[in-house]
Motif scaffolding. Structure first.
Motif, PDB file in Angstrom:
ATOM      1  N   PHE A 281      61.922 -16.779 -64.017  1.00 48.51           N
ATOM      2  CA  PHE A 281      62.974 -16.981 -63.015  1.00 48.51           C
ATOM      3  C   PHE A 281      63.165 -15.779 -62.099  1.00 48.51           C
ATOM      4  O   PHE A 281      63.183 -15.896 -60.885  1.00 48.51           O
ATOM      5  N   TYR A 282      63.299 -14.614 -62.668  1.00 51.88           N
ATOM      6  CA  TYR A 282      63.575 -13.433 -61.839  1.00 51.88           C
ATOM      7  C   TYR A 282      62.340 -12.891 -61.122  1.00 51.88           C
ATOM      8  O   TYR A 282      62.422 -11.938 -60.382  1.00 51.88           O
ATOM      9  N   TYR A 283      61.217 -13.528 -61.394  1.00 52.76           N
ATOM     10  CA  TYR A 283      59.990 -13.095 -60.713  1.00 52.76           C
ATOM     11  C   TYR A 283      59.646 -14.021 -59.557  1.00 52.76           C
ATOM     12  O   TYR A 283      58.760 -13.737 -58.782  1.00 52.76           O
ATOM     13  N   LEU A 284      60.331 -15.158 -59.473  1.00 58.81           N
ATOM     14  CA  LEU A 284      59.949 -16.158 -58.473  1.00 58.81           C
ATOM     15  C   LEU A 284      60.382 -15.753 -57.077  1.00 58.81           C
ATOM     16  O   LEU A 284      61.512 -15.340 -56.843  1.00 58.81           O
ATOM     17  N   ASP A 285      59.443 -15.906 -56.169  1.00 60.16           N
ATOM     18  CA  ASP A 285      59.687 -15.509 -54.777  1.00 60.16           C
ATOM     19  C   ASP A 285      59.670 -16.738 -53.868  1.00 60.16           C
ATOM     20  O   ASP A 285      59.736 -16.620 -52.656  1.00 60.16           O
ATOM     21  N   PRO A 287      60.208 -21.427 -54.392  1.00 63.80           N
ATOM     22  CA  PRO A 287      60.309 -22.519 -55.375  1.00 63.80           C
ATOM     23  C   PRO A 287      58.912 -22.841 -55.924  1.00 63.80           C
ATOM     24  O   PRO A 287      57.910 -22.543 -55.281  1.00 63.80           O
ATOM     25  N   GLU A 321      53.311 -23.785 -47.202  1.00 63.96           N
ATOM     26  CA  GLU A 321      54.754 -24.036 -47.151  1.00 63.96           C
ATOM     27  C   GLU A 321      55.517 -22.970 -47.950  1.00 63.96           C
ATOM     28  O   GLU A 321      56.620 -22.575 -47.572  1.00 63.96           O
ATOM     29  N   LEU A 322      54.906 -22.514 -49.023  1.00 60.38           N
ATOM     30  CA  LEU A 322      55.627 -21.605 -49.923  1.00 60.38           C
ATOM     31  C   LEU A 322      55.394 -20.136 -49.620  1.00 60.38           C
ATOM     32  O   LEU A 322      56.165 -19.289 -50.017  1.00 60.38           O
TER      33      LEU A 322
ATOM     34  N   THR B 135      65.221 -14.829 -52.542  1.00 60.82           N
ATOM     35  CA  THR B 135      64.593 -15.333 -53.757  1.00 60.82           C
ATOM     36  C   THR B 135      64.958 -14.428 -54.933  1.00 60.82           C
ATOM     37  O   THR B 135      65.274 -13.248 -54.743  1.00 60.82           O
ATOM     38  N   PRO B 136      64.903 -14.977 -56.157  1.00 56.80           N
ATOM     39  CA  PRO B 136      65.217 -14.140 -57.324  1.00 56.80           C
ATOM     40  C   PRO B 136      64.334 -12.897 -57.364  1.00 56.80           C
ATOM     41  O   PRO B 136      64.786 -11.808 -57.683  1.00 56.80           O
ATOM     42  N   ARG B 137      63.074 -13.076 -57.010  1.00 59.99           N
ATOM     43  CA  ARG B 137      62.150 -11.941 -57.050  1.00 59.99           C
ATOM     44  C   ARG B 137      62.547 -10.880 -56.025  1.00 59.99           C
ATOM     45  O   ARG B 137      62.487  -9.683 -56.306  1.00 59.99           O
ATOM     46  N   LYS B 140      65.438  -9.019 -57.388  1.00 65.55           N
ATOM     47  CA  LYS B 140      65.012  -8.118 -58.453  1.00 65.55           C
ATOM     48  C   LYS B 140      64.334  -6.887 -57.857  1.00 65.55           C
ATOM     49  O   LYS B 140      64.615  -5.749 -58.248  1.00 65.55           O
ATOM     50  N   TYR B 159      60.046 -18.874 -48.044  1.00 63.52           N
ATOM     51  CA  TYR B 159      60.280 -20.309 -48.046  1.00 63.52           C
ATOM     52  C   TYR B 159      61.572 -20.636 -47.306  1.00 63.52           C
ATOM     53  O   TYR B 159      62.614 -20.053 -47.575  1.00 63.52           O
ATOM     54  N   CYS B 164      62.083 -12.976 -48.997  1.00 64.63           N
ATOM     55  CA  CYS B 164      61.245 -12.922 -50.180  1.00 64.63           C
ATOM     56  C   CYS B 164      60.840 -11.475 -50.447  1.00 64.63           C
ATOM     57  O   CYS B 164      61.235 -10.572 -49.716  1.00 64.63           O
ATOM     58  N   GLU B 165      60.064 -11.284 -51.504  1.00 64.00           N
ATOM     59  CA  GLU B 165      59.716  -9.921 -51.913  1.00 64.00           C
ATOM     60  C   GLU B 165      59.034  -9.143 -50.790  1.00 64.00           C
ATOM     61  O   GLU B 165      59.306  -7.972 -50.572  1.00 64.00           O
ATOM     62  N   LYS B 166      58.164  -9.832 -50.082  1.00 58.80           N
ATOM     63  CA  LYS B 166      57.418  -9.197 -48.992  1.00 58.80           C
ATOM     64  C   LYS B 166      58.379  -8.571 -47.968  1.00 58.80           C
ATOM     65  O   LYS B 166      58.151  -7.482 -47.463  1.00 58.80           O
TER      66      LYS B 166
END
Lengths: 323, 472
Positions: A281-285, A287, A321-322, B135-137, B140, B159, B164-166
């Motif tokens: 979960f905490y690694y997801l960037d 969905p 898309e992601l 995002t969660p990442r 974090k 997304y 996002c992390e980037k």
């Protein structure tokens, strides 16, 4: 290295295992005289005789039950169901018998049986001969579920399946049978529950099964040119599931797409996503994305059939898309 | 209750303000005393604090945008309160269409949506427009790097446009490239002087930028050319001139430049010079400095003389604004100061009410503040007349440019001992050595004619040569 079709690789695995262990027997519709509906047992009837390679009537429930009895009494039967859709005909034997016996007998009896059966759409085989049943059988405890990708993989994994002491549902992909692959001269059995990193990448992970591994590699190739580095994981077995490899990869990339040809609803992709979610979960960037077959019966018309089959483009678009 | 936050008017001359930075994002709560935003006024950057507890509902202008004073720049109000009306009103004041602004919440935000079982669903919390997507990442990653996502001014590229992390890593990279090791004192000086610290080379431990480094970059002009050549590549202009340095025309330098050009190009300047014998003033100064615990300066006496003259000739203590000429009774006297960052003019308010000693003390304090860069906008605006003194640098004579919107400025040069012809009691002319100073008055000829200017400067001369009048 040598060049073989996927069907020939299946045949080689069967041949080598039959040669190694005379308890290995084949049964199914057209496996003997015709050498298999998809030519996966060509020459085995001639080589091992009527006793070990047996044509059966169109009676999946019957000969699957027969094989369970053979397995219980010491043989290693390899059953071929002509289409994975027919697992439903034999469902009681597979799910209520084969999968339960070791448990219900307290380990006194086990069922060292393999059911080989093809999945996948793309041959205009219509709604009753095009389904991919791996999600359904994965639902029930007691069955190992194998979804090999290329010819070398199918050979190595089928050997392991035959040597396994429990019932294994071995899904071959009907669109791969006639394709040619480079495979090593000697293929060792591939252990279950250990996914293969088919391609290393750092931007997004795609976990794929069966022929979608090859399609994912193709999509990854295309994306590489756009500067997107895709890690492709060939899951190999749905049960047992190699959670560790998937989790480590997702921790690395932060993004995950799961490609599997079963129906999307309650499908393999849904299960994998849910299975790893709490640990990543905490690694997801982004969905978690799924590429599966939409929740409709597969059409006969190619014009309608092809757009819903998980394709290179659908994988490519999902990743775009992601990312 | 929802209300508009307007661009504050912080100085007499401030017609518009540039929004430099928002410290809060839409949807964030804000407490009284929190820094809400920074604006750039005509001469400085000012942090503006919230005056009450509220929620930031809408930021109407973006960073870098300038709007006229008193125009709305943000909407604050309670969480969930309907502010659509206020926003469209504000946008029309700003001359913006709601469509200009993608973030304007669409009309459905506060509508009640009924589910099938007729329960009212509050959509305000689920509205995508209000939610910062991270995002969660990314969260974090930001946490691991001690980065506060709300402080990072980045656009999400993940997304659905989420951060996002980037994006975090990119922001970190930008921050790192901007982050400079600097001592707190040096940082403060740099902030006051408007120096871009990333361009300063640190000479402290670990290349930390110290006070001396910042100060060195304040006065690049006095940097002695290195005999051995400069470090790095020598640059040449297209026609072969060796370039010492290319500095940006920005910040205070640009403000000064623009205002000088504006004044010189708008007001027709005329100049009047008069030599003033300071013998008596210097005597008086000595007496006062001996009897009071204060060191009055020559400028103070000139200032008092100017104030007295302005009281007599209010036409000079004036300002042309549009179609009207304002003549002031109040004298707000500006004294031009060469601060390290550039010219600035602290203003001594209500100077006509002050005696020489009070004035001297106030002026000294303001000049010090100016040199330290601590002047508030109210302390360098609102002047009615300005004095510029370069006497301490030995200048014989110079002309000054009027500090708009004032009407005149007095340039004060050095006091020098020179031979002058004086007439004794018997009416006999003789040569004497006297301390003499040149005063040059610049007036805006649109509202001040030569005669008035001559009378005015004559009045100053009269006071300085007969300084008892300064004390009355």
């Amino acid at each position: 290295m040598k060049t073989l079709t996927y069907a020939q690789a299946v045949c080689e695995a069967l041949d080598e295992e039959m040669a190694k262990d005379d308890k290995v027997v084949l049964l199914g519709e057209d496996v003997a005289f015709l050498g298999g509906n998809f030519k996966t047992s060509v020459g085995l009837y001639e080589k091992y005789g009527d006793l070990r390679v047996k044509d059966t009537p169109i009676s999946e429930a019957g000969f699957t039950g027969l094989a369970i009895g053979m397995a219980l009494t010491g043989l290693r039967p390899v059953v071929e169901l002509m289409f994975s859709d027919f697992l439903l005909v034999a469902a009681d034997q597979v799910i209520n018998q084969a999968a339960k016996i070791r448990y219900m007998s307290g380990g006194q009896a086990n069922v060292p049986m393999v059911i080989r059966t093809p999945i996948g759409a793309g041959r205009s085989s219509a709604a009753q001969h095009s389904q991919s049943m791996q999600a359904m059988v994965s639902h029930f405890p007691g069955l190992k579920v194998v979804v090999p990708s290329n010819a070398a993989e199918v050979k190595g994994l089928l050997k392991t399946a035959i040597r396994d002491n429990d019932p294994v549902i071995f899904f071959e992909h009907k669109m791969e049978y006639n394709k040619k692959f480079e495979i090593p001269d000697i293929v060792e059995p591939i252990p279950f529950g250990k996914a293969r990193i088919a391609r290393e990448g750092k931007d997004i992970t795609i976990v794929a099964t069966s022929s979608l591994v090859m399609k994912s590699e193709e999509a990854a190739e295309k994306l590489e040119k756009e500067g997107i580095s895709v890690e492709v994981i060939d899951l190999r077995t749905i049960v047992p599931f190699d959670k560790e490899t998937v989790i480590n990869s997702v921790k690395k990339t932060g993004k995950l797409v799961i490609a599997d040809e079963s129906y999307e609803r309650c499908g393999v992709a849904a299960e994998i996503a849910a299975e790893i979610f709490d640990e990543v979960f905490y690694y997801l960037d982004a969905p978690i994305g799924r590429v599966s077959t939409p929740n409709v019966p597969l059409p006969f018309s190619p014009a309608l059939e092809f757009p819903i089959i998980p394709s290179v483009d659908r994988i490519y678009n999902k990743i775009k898309e992601l990312i | 209750m929802a209300e508009l936050v307007i661009m504050p008017k912080l100085g007499f001359n401030m017609n518009s303000g540039k929004l430099v930075k928002w410290y809060k994002t839409e949807g964030q709560s804000i407490k009284k005393g929190d820094t809400f935003f920074t604006i750039e006024t005509d001469k400085t950057n000012m942090d503006i604090e919230a005056t009450k507890d509220s929620f930031v509902r809408k930021l109407l202008i973006s960073e870098g945008e300038a709007v006229d004073v008193t125009l709305p720049i943000a909407v604050i109000g309670d969480k969930g309160e309907d502010v659509d009306g206020l926003i469209s009103e504000a946008l029309s004041k700003l001359g913006k269409k709601p469509a200009d602004n993608n973030n304007v919440p669409s009309g459905h935000n506060n509508e009640e949506v009924k589910s099938t079982d007729d329960k009212i669903i509050d959509t305000s919390e689920t509205d995508d427009n209000k939610r910062v997507k991270v995002t969660p990442r990314a969260k974090k990653t930001a946490m691991e790097r001690n980065m506060n996502i709300s402080d990072i001014n980045i656009k999400g590229t993940g997304y659905q446009g989420g951060i996002c992390e980037k994006d975090i890593l990119k922001a970190e990279e930008i921050q790192a490239s901007q982050k400079v090791k600097i001592s707190p004192l040096a940082g403060k000086i740099a902030a006051v002087e408007g120096i871009n610290v990333s361009a300063v080379t640190g000479t402290g431990a670990g290349n930390k930028i110290m006070k001396r480094d910042v100060e060195a970059s304040i006065k690049p002009a006095v940097k002695a050319p290195n005999q051995n050549g400069f470090e790095g590549e020598v640059q040449y202009s297209v026609d072969g001139k060796e370039i010492l340095e290319i500095a940006p025309y920005e910040g205070i330098r640009q403000v000064i430049g623009k205002r000088m050009a504006q004044s010189k190009f708008t007001a027709p300047h005329v100049y009047f010079t008069k030599a003033v014998d300071l013998t008596e003033t210097l005597k008086l100064r000595k007496q006062i400095n001996n009897s009071y615990d204060v060191k009055t300066s020559v400028t103070d006496y000139v200032a008092i003389a100017v104030i007295k003259a302005l009281q007599k000739y209010p036409e000079v203590n004036a300002s042309l604004q549009g179609e009207k000429i304002y003549k002031y009774k109040t004298v707000n006297l500006g004294i031009a100061v060469a601060a390290p960052g550039g010219l600035i003019v602290p203003v001594i308010k209500d100077a006509e009410k002050k005696g020489i000693v009070d004035f001297s003390e106030d002026a000294a304090e303001m000049i010090k503040k100016a040199r330290d860069g601590k002047l508030m906008p109210s302390e360098y605006s609102g002047g009615t007349f300005t004095i510029s003194n370069l006497g301490m640098f030995g200048i014989d004579n110079f002309t000054a440019i009027i500090n708009e919107p004032e009407a005149a400025i007095l340039a004060v040069s050095a006091t020098q001992k020179i031979p002058v012809v004086v007439t004794d009691e018997n009416g006999k002319d003789e040569i004497a050595v006297r301390p003499v100073m040149n005063l040059t008055l610049t007036v805006d000829h649109r509202i001040i004619d030569g005669l008035l200017a001559a009378q005015f400067i004559g009045e100053i001369k009269k006071y300085l040569e007969n300084p008892m009048g300064l004390l009355i």
